[in-house]
Design an enzyme around this catalytic site. Structure first.
Site, short mmCIF file in Angstrom:
data_model
loop_
_atom_site.label_atom_id
_atom_site.label_comp_id
_atom_site.label_asym_id
_atom_site.label_seq_id
_atom_site.Cartn_x
_atom_site.Cartn_y
_atom_site.Cartn_z
CB CYS A 177 -42.99 150.73 28.93
SG CYS A 177 -43.95 150.47 27.42
CB CYS A 204 -42.46 143.52 25.58
SG CYS A 204 -43.93 143.91 26.52
N1 DGL Z 1 -43.78 147.65 25.18
C1 DGL Z 1 -44.33 147.01 26.34
C2 DGL Z 1 -43.37 147.07 27.53
O1 DGL Z 1 -42.19 147.26 27.39
C3 DGL Z 1 -45.70 147.38 26.85
C4 DGL Z 1 -46.76 147.84 25.98
C5 DGL Z 1 -48.11 147.31 26.32
O2 DGL Z 1 -48.68 147.58 27.39
O3 DGL Z 1 -48.59 146.61 25.45
O4 DGL Z 1 -43.81 146.89 28.64
#
Ligand code: DGL
Length: 263
Positions: free
Chosen positions: A186, A74
């Site tokens: 993201c 993430c």
């Molecule tokens: N998957 C997360 C990222 O790569 C973000 C998702 C979220 O905001 O929870 O930033």
């Protein structure tokens, strides 16, 4: 050699494309994937909240699964908490941050798009990343909060038209700013990569950090003698199902694929 699992953490399904990439290359490894839906979305949380969430989550994984290494799959959580997690835990922790460096290298127009969560876009870590690796480029940033929510909560049941509608404002933003590279900052966005590419057209290339991160994980495991000799069970953990019972339905496909353990 070490047969303990490799932990993957994200606020939801975003880290799965990264996990899949690695599973193909290291089939003997075992994984524990934690989708932290209790705290979804990460991208609208404060820095302080996220640092605490990540520390608590990692402690839970550490006590219950004793991972040999962890991947913060993430961008938001990596940008905010990678440094503090590395201080707190002794096993290797690999993060995912926006692929700004290769984007700057690839961009002919020196105009790059960056789509990420609100927290990633605003954080000084991203500002520094851009100053350090893309100072010769104009970087156009778009916070895709609604897109992240759509992917996490509606993608399984949505129509193609609904997906197109949700990404249209971002696509227009990048086309209007005449970028030639779009960085998916993201991990959730990888699920809509094809749709984004078809709307953006051939003049804009999309990049993410899957390959760079995946190769880094393989290197870290190898260098620390942590590669697995024997495949053990995989675990997929979903937090926050008490908060949102409907969620389990959205995750049915994951149950079928990986088995699902709600906490
Ligand atoms: N998957 C997360 C990222 O790569 C973000 C998702 C979220 O905001 O929870 O930033």
């Amino acid at each position: 050699m070490n047969n303990s699992p490799l932990a993957f953490l994200d606020s939801g399904i975003g880290g799965l494309p990264y996990l899949e990439w690695l599973k193909e290359r290291l089939p003997q490894e075992s994984f524990v994937y934690l989708a932290d839906n209790l705290n979804f979305p990460y991208g609208t949380k404060s820095k302080e909240q996220l640092v605490k969430i990540m520390s608590d989550t990692m402690n839970f994984l550490y006590r219950k699964y004793n991972p040999k290494a962890a991947v913060i799959a993430c961008n938001t959580a990596s940008v905010i908490s990678l440094a503090s997690l590395r201080e707190e835990f002794r096993f290797p922790i690999i993060g995912v941050v926006p692929a700004v460096k290769p984007a700057a290298f690839m961009s002919r127009k020196k105009r790059i798009g960056l789509m990420a969560s609100n927290r990633t876009i605003e954080d000084s870590y991203t500002e520094n990343l851009i100053n350090e690796h893309a100072s010769d480029c104009a970087v156009f940033r778009y916070a895709g909060t609604e897109i992240i929510d759509f992917i996490e909560n509606k993608l399984c049941t949505a129509t193609t038209e609904e997906a197109t509608e949700i990404i249209r404002p971002a696509v227009d933003f990048f086309i209007n700013n005449d970028v030639d590279i779009l960085v998916l900052g993201c991990t959730h966005f990888l699920f809509l990569e094809k749709q984004l590419q078809s709307l953006l057209g051939d003049g804009i290339s999309i990049i993410d950090s899957r390959e760079g991160v995946g190769n880094q994980i393989i290197r870290v495991l190898g260098n620390n003698d942590l590669l697995s000799a024997e495949k053990m069970d995989d675990y997929f953990i979903l937090t926050g199902t008490e908060k949102n019972r409907e969620k389990i339905k959205n995750y049915n496909w994951i149950s079928e694929k990986y088995g699902l353990c709600a906490v």
